[in-house]
Design an enzyme around this catalytic site. Sequence first.
Site, short mmCIF file in Angstrom:
data_model
loop_
_atom_site.label_atom_id
_atom_site.label_comp_id
_atom_site.label_asym_id
_atom_site.label_seq_id
_atom_site.Cartn_x
_atom_site.Cartn_y
_atom_site.Cartn_z
N HIS A 147 0.82 -1.22 0.00
CA HIS A 147 0.00 0.00 0.00
C HIS A 147 0.84 1.25 0.00
O HIS A 147 2.05 1.22 0.25
CB HIS A 147 -0.96 -0.01 1.19
N CYS A 178 3.14 -5.14 6.61
CA CYS A 178 2.74 -4.67 5.28
C CYS A 178 3.95 -4.14 4.53
O CYS A 178 4.98 -3.81 5.11
CB CYS A 178 1.70 -3.56 5.40
#
Length: 176
Positions: free
Chosen positions: A135, A151
């Site tokens: 992301h 992440c």
Amino acid sequence: MSMRIAVAMAATLGLGVFALGALMPTAAEARPEMVDMHDDHYSPGTIVVRTGERRLYLVLDYGHAMRYPVGVGKAGKQWAGTTQIDGKYRYPAWSPPAEVKRDKPHMPDVIPGGSPRNPMGVAAMTLAGGEYAIHGTNVPGSVGGFVSYGCIRMLNDDITDLYSRVPVGATVVVTH
């Protein structure tokens, strides 16, 4: 240096908007690079994340890849394995996973997409089998570091570029 000071300096020196990058230090700059990659076991379209390098590679063909700087899991939060992109989202809302909520109990249950407090940035591609995603970020200075709960964090311009190149179902390989 604050953005206001950098803008004032650029105006005073007659440097223009494009010179702001030289005045504002950053951990990583958005600028995917075409690089040689001679790993014959990755098919074109595969995303390879090398956490030790803090780099993400999108394999273009047998010999070339696009390389992007990334932020990765901090100590004790890193993982390795093979998965797939299972969803693509622009300006996603974000709900902190239980581990994040435990460490930061005052965090809201949901942060709306587009909010400056939303850590997902302008786009996210979720990974199958877990709570992880590739992301964007609202903290560009964190890209290039060991900063996340697992992440893969990219600059917003870079996630926008990668997002346009990668379909749902693409293979993602994360290595140390």
